[in-house]
Design a protein around this motif. Structure first.
Motif, PDB file in Angstrom:
ATOM      1  N   GLY A   6       0.823  -1.140  -0.079  1.00  9.20           N
ATOM      2  CA  GLY A   6      -0.111  -0.009  -0.094  1.00  9.20           C
ATOM      3  C   GLY A   6       0.945   1.161   0.148  1.00  9.20           C
ATOM      4  N   TYR A   7       2.318   1.028   0.028  1.00 11.65           N
ATOM      5  CA  TYR A   7       2.915   2.252   0.221  1.00 11.65           C
ATOM      6  C   TYR A   7       3.431   2.660  -1.423  1.00 11.65           C
ATOM      7  CZ  TYR A   7       7.155   5.335   0.917  1.00 11.65           C
ATOM      8  OH  TYR A   7       7.904   6.322   0.761  1.00 11.65           O
ATOM      9  N   THR A   8       2.718   3.862  -1.760  1.00 16.12           N
ATOM     10  CA  THR A   8       2.650   4.155  -3.579  1.00 16.12           C
ATOM     11  C   THR A   8       3.541   5.285  -3.627  1.00 16.12           C
ATOM     12  OG1 THR A   8       0.639   4.908  -3.157  1.00 16.12           O
ATOM     13  CG2 THR A   8       0.647   2.704  -3.770  1.00 16.12           C
ATOM     14  N   TYR A   9       4.343   5.606  -2.651  1.00 16.35           N
ATOM     15  CA  TYR A   9       5.379   7.029  -2.978  1.00 16.35           C
ATOM     16  C   TYR A   9       5.909   6.868  -4.171  1.00 16.35           C
ATOM     17  CZ  TYR A   9       8.004  11.047  -1.847  1.00 16.35           C
ATOM     18  OH  TYR A   9       8.689  12.200  -1.951  1.00 16.35           O
ATOM     19  N   GLY A  10       5.957   7.935  -5.037  1.00 16.19           N
ATOM     20  CA  GLY A  10       6.823   7.894  -6.431  1.00 16.19           C
ATOM     21  C   GLY A  10       5.623   7.232  -7.456  1.00 16.19           C
ATOM     22  N   SER A  11       4.756   6.442  -7.212  1.00 14.34           N
ATOM     23  CA  SER A  11       4.137   5.676  -7.953  1.00 14.34           C
ATOM     24  C   SER A  11       3.695   6.597  -9.288  1.00 14.34           C
ATOM     25  CB  SER A  11       2.916   4.779  -7.661  1.00 14.34           C
ATOM     26  OG  SER A  11       2.222   4.232  -8.624  1.00 14.34           O
ATOM     27  N   PRO A  12       3.768   6.145 -10.481  1.00 15.40           N
ATOM     28  CA  PRO A  12       3.391   6.986 -11.643  1.00 15.40           C
ATOM     29  C   PRO A  12       1.599   6.951 -11.712  1.00 15.40           C
ATOM     30  CG  PRO A  12       4.238   4.908 -12.635  1.00 15.40           C
ATOM     31  CD  PRO A  12       4.707   5.057 -11.179  1.00 15.40           C
ATOM     32  N   ALA A  13       1.230   5.804 -10.783  1.00 13.74           N
ATOM     33  CA  ALA A  13      -0.307   5.707 -10.925  1.00 13.74           C
ATOM     34  C   ALA A  13      -0.940   6.894  -9.878  1.00 13.74           C
ATOM     35  CB  ALA A  13      -0.673   4.377 -10.274  1.00 13.74           C
ATOM     36  N   LEU A  14      -0.261   7.481  -9.023  1.00 14.23           N
ATOM     37  CA  LEU A  14      -0.621   8.485  -8.260  1.00 14.23           C
ATOM     38  C   LEU A  14      -1.127   9.755  -9.048  1.00 14.23           C
ATOM     39  CD1 LEU A  14       1.583   8.572  -5.057  1.00 14.23           C
ATOM     40  CD2 LEU A  14      -0.641   7.983  -5.310  1.00 14.23           C
ATOM     41  N   ASN A  15      -2.222  10.121  -8.693  1.00 14.04           N
ATOM     42  CA  ASN A  15      -2.624  11.492  -9.137  1.00 14.04           C
ATOM     43  C   ASN A  15      -1.780  12.748  -8.771  1.00 14.04           C
ATOM     44  OD1 ASN A  15      -4.814  10.608 -10.937  1.00 14.04           O
ATOM     45  ND2 ASN A  15      -6.128  10.541  -9.260  1.00 14.04           N
TER      46      ASN A  15
END
Length: 194
Positions: A6-15
């Protein structure tokens, strides 16, 4: 860095954040948050890195001692979910490190917005799939500024720094906690009112 579910820091999927970097700089200026605070936070990160689990024990103890707070970690039966508490704990620990070590740039700003969404009904319970309360009220996000700030000072003081250095780290921590709590409140505010 270990993988944290669940840690998505820096993910391109984040808006991206609805706030610009210019907005962020204005908020930082309003908080008197300067480059010296970033320096103090990096120092705090070095001090806190090997104390994260102890810090989380204090914070989780605080939450557990207040039924109105632990409610937001409860399942449909009303009891706290050990699995959910453990999942959130890993991300909360990483948040401590990110707070101190990450640059406050567009990626950081996007992840702050994501954290806010995960407390708000728009994305609450989607990350881990647990059926906890559908939203953490904004009042508790704001109220949590004090315990998260007050309880960090003893940990900042454990490595033999001068009182002046400890105070500098503590003030920088206070400013960033206020800044982040403010950013997390964005989903709760009507369009155009933030």
């Amino acid at each position: 860095m270990q993988s944290i579910p669940g840690y998505t820091y820096g993910s391109p999927a984040l808006n991206p954040s609805p706030l610009s970097l210019e907005d962020l700089e204005k908020l930082k200026a309003s908080l008197l948050f300067t480059d010296d605070d970033h320096t103090a936070l990096r120092q705090a990160g070095e001090v806190l890195a090997d104390q994260v689990e102890e810090i989380l024990d204090v914070w989780y103890g605080f939450v557990a001692s207040h039924p109105h707070l632990v409610f937001y970690f409860g399942g449909p039966d009303g009891n706290p979910s050990a699995e959910y508490l453990a999942a959130v704990r890993k991300r909360f620990g990483q948040w401590i490190l990110d707070t101190c070590q990450r640059p406050y740039d567009a990626q950081w700003l996007a992840y702050q917005h994501e954290i806010g969404l995960r407390h708000h009904r728009s994305k609450k319970n989607q990350t881990d799939g647990f059926g906890t309360a559908p939203q953490v009220p904004m009042r508790y996000i704001v109220a949590f500024i004090y315990p998260i700030t007050a309880t960090i000072r003893p940990f900042l003081a454990k490595k033999g720094h001068s009182q002046e250095q400890i105070e500098r780290m503590h003030q920088a921590w206070f400013k960033t906690v206020v800044l982040q709590a403010l950013l997390w409140c964005y989903p709760y505010v009507k369009d155009g009112d933030f």
